[in-house]
Scaffold this active site. Structure first.
Site, PDB file in Angstrom:
ATOM      1  N   THR A   1       3.821   3.858  -1.436  1.00  0.00           N
ATOM      2  CA  THR A   1       4.039   2.413  -1.300  1.00  0.00           C
ATOM      3  C   THR A   1       5.271   1.970  -2.067  1.00  0.00           C
ATOM      4  OG1 THR A   1       1.748   1.913  -0.851  1.00  0.00           O
ATOM      5  CG2 THR A   1       2.997   0.176  -1.901  1.00  0.00           C
TER       6      THR A   1
ATOM      7  N   GLU B   1     -32.502  23.775 -16.153  1.00  0.00           N
ATOM      8  CA  GLU B   1     -32.444  25.231 -16.329  1.00  0.00           C
ATOM      9  C   GLU B   1     -32.363  25.944 -14.982  1.00  0.00           C
ATOM     10  OE1 GLU B   1     -34.915  25.889 -20.088  1.00  0.00           O
ATOM     11  OE2 GLU B   1     -35.284  27.652 -18.800  1.00  0.00           O
TER      12      GLU B   1
ATOM     13  N   TYR C   1       1.263  -1.510   6.145  1.00  0.00           N
ATOM     14  CA  TYR C   1       2.713  -1.246   6.160  1.00  0.00           C
ATOM     15  C   TYR C   1       2.949   0.271   6.210  1.00  0.00           C
ATOM     16  CZ  TYR C   1       1.310  -0.484   1.390  1.00  0.00           C
ATOM     17  OH  TYR C   1       0.640  -0.023   0.297  1.00  0.00           O
TER      18      TYR C   1
ATOM     19  N   SER D   1       0.893   9.422   0.327  1.00  0.00           N
ATOM     20  CA  SER D   1       0.329  10.479  -0.523  1.00  0.00           C
ATOM     21  C   SER D   1      -1.070  10.917  -0.087  1.00  0.00           C
ATOM     22  CB  SER D   1       0.316  10.059  -1.994  1.00  0.00           C
ATOM     23  OG  SER D   1      -0.742   9.176  -2.263  1.00  0.00           O
TER      24      SER D   1
ATOM     25  N   LYS E   1      -7.454   6.344  -9.900  1.00  0.00           N
ATOM     26  CA  LYS E   1      -7.273   5.071  -9.188  1.00  0.00           C
ATOM     27  C   LYS E   1      -8.649   4.450  -8.982  1.00  0.00           C
ATOM     28  CE  LYS E   1      -4.991   2.984  -5.201  1.00  0.00           C
ATOM     29  NZ  LYS E   1      -4.163   3.156  -3.998  1.00  0.00           N
TER      30      LYS E   1
HETATM   31  C1  SIN Z   1       0.174   3.672  -2.326  1.00  0.00           C
HETATM   32  O1  SIN Z   1       1.178   4.276  -2.666  1.00  0.00           O
HETATM   33  O2  SIN Z   1      -0.263   2.718  -3.039  1.00  0.00           O
HETATM   34  C2  SIN Z   1      -0.610   3.950  -1.089  1.00  0.00           C
HETATM   35  C3  SIN Z   1       0.025   4.908  -0.169  1.00  0.00           C
HETATM   36  C4  SIN Z   1       0.237   6.268  -0.770  1.00  0.00           C
HETATM   37  O3  SIN Z   1      -0.556   6.711  -1.589  1.00  0.00           O
HETATM   38  O4  SIN Z   1       1.212   6.921  -0.365  1.00  0.00           O
END
Ligand code: SIN
Length: 335
Positions: A17, A293, A31, A64, A170
């Site tokens: 992002t 156990e 987005y 990501s 997160k």
């Molecule tokens: C972000 O970066 O907040 C969401 C998208 C990603 O993890 O690439």
């Protein structure tokens, strides 16, 4: 500071992002992440030139949520190459926030340098009104050039807070204050543009870590699956993991890593097939201890206070070194 005294920091860009593009300044969801290049990002924060000699490198430009084991290995190997150079004093990695905690923990275990490595992202795309990316990047570079960041392990800088890559997670889908370390807290803060540290992570990292991924190819990294418990669970996912060739299973149990009785026999069968089964918890914080156990007799290990996604990475690295259950448990106790 004189330009000649400035440190050399490489910005390794991976997407997210922080490099995201929306169609209006108020669009905060839906987005495209990873739309702007590292050159675009750096052009947006000319203040960086006052803090360090900056060079940018684009490793990839993706959301990501789609990071692969192969990319993670490449990132670790590239960090190690860069940090071995005398003319590199630190690395800042721009990264999506969704899996930043996993990359940060993996690098915390596999980077072989005391030089600062700082991951940074943003919760609002670069096009947003009140985008958080630019200040986060400035703060990340401030952390990377700060002498107190040396030897702290791989760090995450988000929303004026500095976290250990081991502990950070997160916690919120949209809030800019999403990153927390639920079993502790931040190591430090940026206030008034200055870096303030108060704590250190005492678990082994970087130079003290026994894990070395130099030359390790993605096919060598063992498959480890996460199985997330719920009311009404059955053994389907354990069987699927075995069929897929998993060498490890992280069981994201309820409470303190509790196992649904409909799944226990399947997990015991997995142990019988040589699969290493580690209990973690879906609760989001707290320690998972040895427990019943009966579980210990069946050979189930436990993840201490690592969440399932972090436990998965540690188990992958542990399995590169040993198949011995006692030794793997020792690794979980130590890291
Ligand atoms: C972000 O970066 O907040 C969401 C998208 C990603 O993890 O690439």
């Amino acid at each position: 500071m004189e330009k000649t005294e400035l440190k050399n920091i490489v910005i390794l860009a991976t997407g997210g992002t922080i490099a995201g593009k929306a169609s209006s300044g108020t669009q905060m969801t839906g987005y495209t992440a990873g739309a702007y290049s590292v050159a675009d990002l750096l052009a947006g924060v000319p203040e960086l030139g006052e803090l360090a000699h900056i060079s940018g490198e684009q490793l990839c430009n993706i959301d990501s949520s789609s990071i692969t084991d192969a990319l993670l290995l490449r990132l670790a190997q590239r960090c190690n190459e860069l940090l071995a150079q005398d003319d590199v004093d630190g690395v800042v990695i721009t990264h999506g926030t969704d899996t930043m905690e996993e990359t940060a923990f993996f690098l915390n275990l596999t980077v072989k340098s005391a030089k600062p490595v700082v991951l940074v992202g943003a919760m609002r795309p670069a096009t947003a009104v009140s985008a958080d990316g630019p200040l986060n990047i400035i703060n990340a570079v401030k952390v990377a050039v700060d002498a107190a960041s040396t030897g702290q392990g791989v760090l995450v800088m988000m929303n004026d807070e500095i976290y250990s890559g081991r502990d950070v997670t997160k916690t919120n889908t949209a809030n800019v204050a999403t990153f927390k370390a639920p079993n502790g807290g931040p190591l430090g803060f940026i206030v008034g543009g200055e870096v303030h540290y108060y704590y250190r992570s005492v678990r082994p990292h970087t130079l003290q870590s026994e894990f070395d991924v130099t030359g390790v190819g993605v096919t060598a990294l063992p498959r480890v699956d996460i199985i997330y418990t719920h009311i009404g669970e059955d053994r389907v996912f354990v069987d699927a993991a075995l069929a897929a060739g998993a060498r490890g299973i992280i069981y994201a149990g309820s409470g303190m890593g509790s196992i649904h009785e409909a799944v226990e026999a399947a997990l015991a069968e997995a142990v019988g097939c040589g699969v290493v089964v580690v209990r973690s918890s879906r609760t989001g914080s707290g320690i998972v201890a040895a427990g019943l156990e009966r579980w210990q007799e069946q050979g189930f290990l436990y993840a201490d206070n690592l969440n399932p996604q972090k436990a998965r990475l540690l188990l992958q690295l542990a399995l590169l070194r040993t198949q011995e259950r006692n030794e793997v448990q020792e690794i979980f106790n130590r890291y």
